[in-house]
Design an enzyme around this catalytic site. Structure first.
Site, PDB file in Angstrom:
ATOM      1  N   CYS A   1       0.849  -1.189   0.000  1.00  0.00           N
ATOM      2  CA  CYS A   1       0.000   0.000   0.000  1.00  0.00           C
ATOM      3  C   CYS A   1       0.890   1.247   0.000  1.00  0.00           C
ATOM      4  CB  CYS A   1      -0.884  -0.009   1.250  1.00  0.00           C
ATOM      5  SG  CYS A   1      -1.690   1.560   1.539  1.00  0.00           S
TER       6      CYS A   1
ATOM      7  N   CYS B   1       0.844   3.395   3.365  1.00  0.00           N
ATOM      8  CA  CYS B   1       1.246   2.901   4.680  1.00  0.00           C
ATOM      9  C   CYS B   1       2.575   3.543   5.092  1.00  0.00           C
ATOM     10  CB  CYS B   1       1.376   1.375   4.644  1.00  0.00           C
ATOM     11  SG  CYS B   1      -0.176   0.548   5.087  1.00  0.00           S
TER      12      CYS B   1
ATOM     13  N   HIS C   1      -3.887   1.052   8.139  1.00  0.00           N
ATOM     14  CA  HIS C   1      -4.212   0.724   6.756  1.00  0.00           C
ATOM     15  C   HIS C   1      -5.719   0.612   6.489  1.00  0.00           C
ATOM     16  CE1 HIS C   1      -3.632  -0.972   2.800  1.00  0.00           C
ATOM     17  NE2 HIS C   1      -4.410  -1.992   3.133  1.00  0.00           N
TER      18      HIS C   1
ATOM     19  N   ASN D   1     -13.743   9.823  -1.270  1.00  0.00           N
ATOM     20  CA  ASN D   1     -14.502   8.724  -1.862  1.00  0.00           C
ATOM     21  C   ASN D   1     -14.169   7.488  -1.063  1.00  0.00           C
ATOM     22  OD1 ASN D   1     -15.421  10.338  -3.974  1.00  0.00           O
ATOM     23  ND2 ASN D   1     -13.680   9.833  -5.266  1.00  0.00           N
TER      24      ASN D   1
ATOM     25  N   HIS E   1      -6.813   2.151   2.551  1.00  0.00           N
ATOM     26  CA  HIS E   1      -6.109   3.050   3.479  1.00  0.00           C
ATOM     27  C   HIS E   1      -6.855   4.388   3.525  1.00  0.00           C
ATOM     28  CE1 HIS E   1      -2.143   3.691   5.571  1.00  0.00           C
ATOM     29  NE2 HIS E   1      -2.868   4.779   5.797  1.00  0.00           N
TER      30      HIS E   1
ATOM     31  N   HIS F   1      -8.101   7.853   3.234  1.00  0.00           N
ATOM     32  CA  HIS F   1      -7.549   9.039   2.579  1.00  0.00           C
ATOM     33  C   HIS F   1      -8.635   9.898   1.953  1.00  0.00           C
ATOM     34  CE1 HIS F   1      -8.019   6.272  -0.816  1.00  0.00           C
ATOM     35  NE2 HIS F   1      -7.986   7.318  -1.618  1.00  0.00           N
TER      36      HIS F   1
ATOM     37  N   GLN G   1      -8.986  13.502  -0.884  1.00  0.00           N
ATOM     38  CA  GLN G   1      -8.279  14.156  -1.982  1.00  0.00           C
ATOM     39  C   GLN G   1      -8.572  15.646  -1.996  1.00  0.00           C
ATOM     40  OE1 GLN G   1      -8.017  12.005  -5.811  1.00  0.00           O
ATOM     41  NE2 GLN G   1      -9.554  10.652  -4.930  1.00  0.00           N
TER      42      GLN G   1
HETATM   43 ZN    ZN Z   1      -1.946   1.241   3.812  1.00  0.00          ZN
END
Ligand code: ZN
Ligand code: ZN
Ligand code: FE
Length: 326
Positions: free
Chosen positions: A31, A34, A88, A128, A139, A141, A143
């Site tokens: 990933c 990470c 993660h 999203n 993971h 996140h 944007q």
């Molecule tokens: Zn990750």
């Protein structure tokens, strides 16, 4: 690599065109978000990365010149990824509270920085989540797109809030908060500075809006107490979503704020969530009537859906307190 804007003369809006852009290659074992990966390193709580394959860039190349009404402009801008935690897996309801606070602070800092570039007109923040909407990277996140134009949906909200202001002399969004508080039926959660509700005019079955009770147009104007309360409200809304069915609910989250420059005192910062489910096993599609005509159909009463979300929030909170007391 091509990054350009093409003008859609039918709708009067820009399309962001890029080629040579690939989806981030990744495998669960590697990933990219990470800690300890080439781009991430160690010792961070929340991390901002440049998108490796951005739709917009600082040195964009175009594929052709404008011709007649077919306008082409460079696709200037920034695309960033905000990694919300080292963990993660997870969502806004499971991240440590400190991460949520830091996440909001980081967004504020990015908005300040990005708006300092005079070519940037708007900072669009979105999240999203879920494979159903094309996100396979689990993971946590969000944007950020820093755009050289004001997005069409914001143009419409600005226009309507300005005409509301001219007609009634108050803020459209403050008026909505007042009406939702009077009606009560669609409120999902409330704390001293934020209110979350399924709006009277929802277009998606479980759409939820989160508005600050104090009037301010841009995220950068948020104060410390409000950062705390926003973190709490986000956590509660997402907890309601993830307790609604027996799976973690996919959704889109968007932060709507006033453009970087100019006077938009009549606008009011807010957040909109759009989950795409209409029941445990059915999606609400933006199909012919919705996408082809922008006529949304709502197949139940928003008041009933709000009730379901309130119950889900309660069961989520009960579960959380049960696990603390074990
Ligand atoms: Zn990750
Ligand atoms: Zn307002
Ligand atoms: Fe909005």
């Amino acid at each position: 690599m091509i990054n350009e804007l093409r003008w859609n003369p039918l709708l009067g809006c820009w399309v962001v065109v890029s080629s040579g852009r690939r989806v981030r290659p990744w495998r669960k074992a590697t990933c990219p978000f990470c800690p300890g990966m080439p781009e991430t390193g160690y010792d961070w709580k929340v991390l901002v990365l440049d998108n490796k394959y951005p739709a917009l860039r600082v040195k964009p190349k175009t594929s052709m010149e404008s011709r007649d009404i077919y306008k082409v402009e460079p696709g200037y801008g920034y695309c960033k990824v905000v990694v919300e935690a080292g963990e993660h897996e997870g969502d806004l309801d499971t991240l440590p509270f400190d991460n949520l606070i830091e996440y909001i602070r980081v967004l504020v800092e990015e908005c300040k920085k990005l708006c300092r570039d005079d070519k940037i007109e708007y900072v669009a923040i979105f999240r999203n989540k879920g494979e159903a909407i094309g996100v396979s990277l689990t993971h946590p996140h969000s944007q950020i797109y820093a755009l050289p134009f004001i997005p069409p949906r914001i143009v419409v909200e600005l226009k309507n809030s300005e005409s509301h202001y001219r007609r009634y002399g108050d803020c459209l969004f403050c008026r909505i908060v007042k009406l939702e508080k009077e009606d009560k039926k669609r409120i999902i959660y409330e704390n001293p500075s934020f209110i979350a509700f399924l709006p009277f005019f929802a277009m998606w079955p479980y759409e939820v809006h989160v508005y600050p009770k104090r009037h301010f147009p841009k995220l950068v104007e948020i104060n410390d107490e409000e950062v705390n309360d926003l973190a709490d409200a986000l956590r509660k809304v997402v907890s309601a979503y993830n307790s609604l069915f027996d799976f973690s609910l996919p959704y889109m989250m968007t932060m709507h704020q006033a453009p970087c420059g100019g006077e938009y005192e009549y606008y009011h910062f807010h957040i909109e969530f759009y989950p795409i489910h209409r029941s445990r096993d059915k999606f609400k599609y933006a199909a012919g009537i919705e996408w082809g005509f922008w006529v949304f159909t709502y197949d139940d009463l928003p008041e009933k859906k709000a009730e379901e979300l309130r119950k889900a929030l309660k069961s989520g909170l009960d579960k959380a307190s049960a696990s603390i007391h074990q």
